[in-house]
Write a protein that holds these residues in place. Structure first.
Motif, PDB file in Angstrom:
ATOM      1  N   PHE A   3       0.929  -0.788   0.183  1.00  0.00           N
ATOM      2  CA  PHE A   3      -0.141   0.021   0.269  1.00  0.00           C
ATOM      3  C   PHE A   3       0.789   1.063   0.031  1.00  0.00           C
ATOM      4  O   PHE A   3       1.956   0.837   0.528  1.00  0.00           O
ATOM      5  CB  PHE A   3      -0.726  -0.409   1.034  1.00  0.00           C
ATOM      6  CG  PHE A   3      -2.052  -1.065   1.606  1.00  0.00           C
ATOM      7  CD1 PHE A   3      -3.069  -1.033   0.696  1.00  0.00           C
ATOM      8  CD2 PHE A   3      -1.899  -2.333   2.066  1.00  0.00           C
ATOM      9  CE1 PHE A   3      -3.819  -1.490   0.911  1.00  0.00           C
ATOM     10  CE2 PHE A   3      -2.409  -3.226   1.734  1.00  0.00           C
ATOM     11  CZ  PHE A   3      -3.574  -3.002   1.357  1.00  0.00           C
ATOM     12  N   LEU A   8      -2.361   3.105   2.712  1.00  0.00           N
ATOM     13  CA  LEU A   8      -2.681   3.250   3.836  1.00  0.00           C
ATOM     14  C   LEU A   8      -3.813   4.061   4.958  1.00  0.00           C
ATOM     15  O   LEU A   8      -4.704   3.036   5.645  1.00  0.00           O
ATOM     16  CB  LEU A   8      -1.329   3.104   4.643  1.00  0.00           C
ATOM     17  CG  LEU A   8      -0.791   1.642   5.491  1.00  0.00           C
ATOM     18  CD1 LEU A   8       0.421   1.012   4.826  1.00  0.00           C
ATOM     19  CD2 LEU A   8      -1.003   2.332   6.833  1.00  0.00           C
ATOM     20  N   SER A  12      -7.640   2.476   5.621  1.00  0.00           N
ATOM     21  CA  SER A  12      -6.837   1.758   7.506  1.00  0.00           C
ATOM     22  C   SER A  12      -8.448   1.139   8.529  1.00  0.00           C
ATOM     23  O   SER A  12      -8.099   0.530   9.235  1.00  0.00           O
ATOM     24  CB  SER A  12      -6.564   3.000   8.074  1.00  0.00           C
ATOM     25  OG  SER A  12      -7.850   4.341   8.818  1.00  0.00           O
ATOM     26  N   ILE A  15      -8.696  -2.109   7.040  1.00  0.00           N
ATOM     27  CA  ILE A  15      -7.369  -3.288   7.474  1.00  0.00           C
ATOM     28  C   ILE A  15      -7.188  -3.527   8.993  1.00  0.00           C
ATOM     29  O   ILE A  15      -7.313  -4.997   8.674  1.00  0.00           O
ATOM     30  CB  ILE A  15      -6.280  -2.117   6.569  1.00  0.00           C
ATOM     31  CG1 ILE A  15      -6.347  -1.904   5.068  1.00  0.00           C
ATOM     32  CG2 ILE A  15      -4.889  -2.827   7.282  1.00  0.00           C
ATOM     33  CD1 ILE A  15      -4.876  -1.250   5.441  1.00  0.00           C
ATOM     34  N   ILE A  16      -7.994  -2.853   9.838  1.00  0.00           N
ATOM     35  CA  ILE A  16      -7.867  -3.317  10.516  1.00  0.00           C
ATOM     36  C   ILE A  16      -9.270  -4.480  11.275  1.00  0.00           C
ATOM     37  O   ILE A  16      -9.199  -5.064  12.070  1.00  0.00           O
ATOM     38  CB  ILE A  16      -8.319  -2.242  12.029  1.00  0.00           C
ATOM     39  CG1 ILE A  16      -9.121  -0.889  11.073  1.00  0.00           C
ATOM     40  CG2 ILE A  16      -6.487  -1.272  11.794  1.00  0.00           C
ATOM     41  CD1 ILE A  16      -8.679   0.124  12.854  1.00  0.00           C
ATOM     42  N   GLY A  22      -5.320  -6.466   4.859  1.00  0.00           N
ATOM     43  CA  GLY A  22      -4.603  -6.166   3.708  1.00  0.00           C
ATOM     44  C   GLY A  22      -5.255  -6.809   2.764  1.00  0.00           C
ATOM     45  O   GLY A  22      -5.169  -5.838   1.447  1.00  0.00           O
TER      46      GLY A  22
ATOM     47  N   LEU B  21      -1.729   0.303  14.027  1.00  0.00           N
ATOM     48  CA  LEU B  21      -2.791  -0.667  14.743  1.00  0.00           C
ATOM     49  C   LEU B  21      -2.572  -1.622  12.897  1.00  0.00           C
ATOM     50  O   LEU B  21      -2.431  -2.440  12.317  1.00  0.00           O
ATOM     51  CB  LEU B  21      -3.660  -0.668  14.910  1.00  0.00           C
ATOM     52  CG  LEU B  21      -4.448  -2.504  14.935  1.00  0.00           C
ATOM     53  CD1 LEU B  21      -4.408  -3.512  15.233  1.00  0.00           C
ATOM     54  CD2 LEU B  21      -6.036  -1.856  15.604  1.00  0.00           C
ATOM     55  N   VAL B  22      -3.161  -0.714  11.991  1.00  0.00           N
ATOM     56  CA  VAL B  22      -2.979  -1.112  10.285  1.00  0.00           C
ATOM     57  C   VAL B  22      -1.448  -1.482  10.036  1.00  0.00           C
ATOM     58  O   VAL B  22      -1.398  -2.140   9.326  1.00  0.00           O
ATOM     59  CB  VAL B  22      -3.130   0.373  10.057  1.00  0.00           C
ATOM     60  CG1 VAL B  22      -3.156   0.155   8.463  1.00  0.00           C
ATOM     61  CG2 VAL B  22      -4.068   1.140   9.593  1.00  0.00           C
ATOM     62  N   ARG B  23      -0.514  -1.197  10.469  1.00  0.00           N
ATOM     63  CA  ARG B  23       0.892  -1.868  10.099  1.00  0.00           C
ATOM     64  C   ARG B  23       1.276  -2.719  10.620  1.00  0.00           C
ATOM     65  O   ARG B  23       1.877  -3.837   9.867  1.00  0.00           O
ATOM     66  CB  ARG B  23       2.025  -0.462  10.411  1.00  0.00           C
ATOM     67  CG  ARG B  23       2.281   0.306   9.087  1.00  0.00           C
ATOM     68  CD  ARG B  23       2.664   1.521   9.989  1.00  0.00           C
ATOM     69  NE  ARG B  23       2.691   2.770   8.819  1.00  0.00           N
ATOM     70  CZ  ARG B  23       2.968   3.058   6.915  1.00  0.00           C
ATOM     71  NH1 ARG B  23       3.688   1.859   6.754  1.00  0.00           N
ATOM     72  NH2 ARG B  23       3.257   3.888   7.475  1.00  0.00           N
ATOM     73  N   LYS B  25      -0.809  -5.029  11.783  1.00  0.00           N
ATOM     74  CA  LYS B  25      -2.087  -6.422  11.045  1.00  0.00           C
ATOM     75  C   LYS B  25      -1.328  -6.487  10.002  1.00  0.00           C
ATOM     76  O   LYS B  25      -0.985  -7.618   9.889  1.00  0.00           O
ATOM     77  CB  LYS B  25      -3.238  -5.201  11.049  1.00  0.00           C
ATOM     78  CG  LYS B  25      -4.469  -5.733  10.160  1.00  0.00           C
ATOM     79  CD  LYS B  25      -5.249  -7.005  10.921  1.00  0.00           C
ATOM     80  CE  LYS B  25      -6.462  -7.669  10.350  1.00  0.00           C
ATOM     81  NZ  LYS B  25      -5.752  -8.460   8.946  1.00  0.00           N
ATOM     82  N   LEU B  26      -0.562  -5.329   9.033  1.00  0.00           N
ATOM     83  CA  LEU B  26       0.025  -5.709   8.218  1.00  0.00           C
ATOM     84  C   LEU B  26       0.641  -6.931   8.028  1.00  0.00           C
ATOM     85  O   LEU B  26       1.594  -7.640   7.544  1.00  0.00           O
ATOM     86  CB  LEU B  26       0.527  -4.566   7.215  1.00  0.00           C
ATOM     87  CG  LEU B  26      -1.361  -3.939   6.098  1.00  0.00           C
ATOM     88  CD1 LEU B  26      -0.622  -2.742   5.760  1.00  0.00           C
ATOM     89  CD2 LEU B  26      -2.177  -4.541   5.824  1.00  0.00           C
TER      90      LEU B  26
END
Lengths: 266, 82
Positions: A3, A8, A12, A15-16, A22, B21-23, B25-26
């Protein structure tokens, strides 16, 4: 999927979500969805699918924006009056999300062009306002085995169903033939509360996203009916008709035909 | 005490919620079930919220440790497919 910083941030909240993540967002970005109609239903469906990052959205509509549309068709504006609805909606959706490739198809759907138009898309969304086109779309989706998310609205009531050809009933299993011309009034004759297509369109967009990410139960085999005045959601089971003329065991419809032009279309 | 084998390290210092959290999780999506990711972060709230979120996703939190003033590591073992 790698991303960008912008993506991102933009995605977001998707994604969470454990059900999206993702991986789900990548599926959304690779999906190709075709909307029939950029009217009351097509506008909110396309708006939310564009916001979600659906990679390719085609909009099939040959009409032009009129002032009487703006009470409910939220992708258009006074600035796009007289413009093709497909172009007006494309402009709106691309302004919301430049990741999305919006294809404006300024054609009227008929039996000769429908299969070629549908074949490259993963999911078809019916946001039409007339029975001949609704049946034509159903038949084409059954023939091409394309998932179809169908919506309809009138006055204060709307309905949604998801048709997965080969896995549950189709529109003709419910009503084998369209009603005679003139029996069912159109929105032009009977009116529609402006917000109603927003509710039904949002439900259609939800079904599309669930199909793309492969999570949850699709609304197949059921017609979800929303009654705005009574504030009721009713789910009515649609049985599969083994004798259905298009998806039954011995289908009698083998090629697509255009129904009478007596029906009005708005 | 047995050392934990770290399969991937992720440095998210400088990131704030919800991008911590986004990073994370990825990061977890990029490893296999059974593998361990070590996340280095400096956003104080995330030292609390990331372990909770990872447990909610169904993963195991092996360690949360303040390694420097204002810096934490969180070790997560991936337990379920995404």
């Amino acid at each position: 999927m790698e991303f960008t910083e912008e993506q991102l941030k933009r995605y977001s909240r998707h994604i969470i979500l454990p059900e999206v993540g993702g991986k789900g967002q990548k599926k959304i970005s690779e999906a190709k969805v075709l909307l029939v109609g950029a009217g009351g239903l097509g506008c909110p469906v396309g708006y939310y699918l564009a916001a979600a990052g659906v990679g390719t959205i085609a909009i099939v509509d040959n009409d032009k924006v009129e002032l009487s549309n703006l009470q409910r068709q939220i992708a258009h504006s006074v600035k796009t009056l007289d413009m093709h609805k497909a172009d007006s909606a494309k402009q709106t959706f691309e302004a919301l999300n430049p990741d999305v490739n919006v294809i404006a198809v300024k054609e009227r759907l008929h039996s000769k062009n429908i299969l070629a138009l549908f074949k490259d898309y993963d999911i078809i969304v019916d946001g039409t306002d007339n029975f001949p086109t609704r049946y034509l779309i159903n038949d084409a989706c059954v023939m091409l085995k394309k998932p179809l998310v169908s919506g309809a609205i009138l006055r204060f009531e709307g309905q949604v169903t998801t048709i997965l050809p080969g896995d549950g009933p189709c529109y003709r299993c419910l009503f084998e033939e369209p009603p005679p011309a003139g029996l069912v009034p159109s929105c032009q004759e009977a009116g529609v509360l402006g917000v109603l297509p927003g509710v039904i369109g949002a439900l259609q967009a939800t079904e599309v996203l669930k199909l793309i990410i492969g999570k949850g139960k699709p609304l197949k085999g059921n017609l979800l009916i929303y009654d705005a005045l009574g504030v009721n959601f009713r789910k009515v089971k649609i049985p599969k008709n083994e004798d259905c003329p298009i998806c039954g065991k011995n289908p009698s419809i083998k090629e697509l035909t255009d129904l009478s032009e007596e029906y009005c279309s708005i | 005490m047995e050392d934990i084998k770290i399969d991937k390290k992720l440095d998210i210092r400088g990131q704030v919620c919800p991008y911590t959290l986004v990073r994370s999780k990825l990061g977890v999506e990029s490893i296999e079930v059974g593998q361990v990711i070590e996340i280095l972060l400096d956003y104080p709230e995330a030292a609390d919220s990331i372990p909770k979120a990872m447990l909610n996703y169904g993963h195991s939190v092996l360690k949360v440790e303040k390694i420097n003033p204002g810096e934490w590591i969180v070790q997560v073992r991936k337990e379920v497919e995404d």
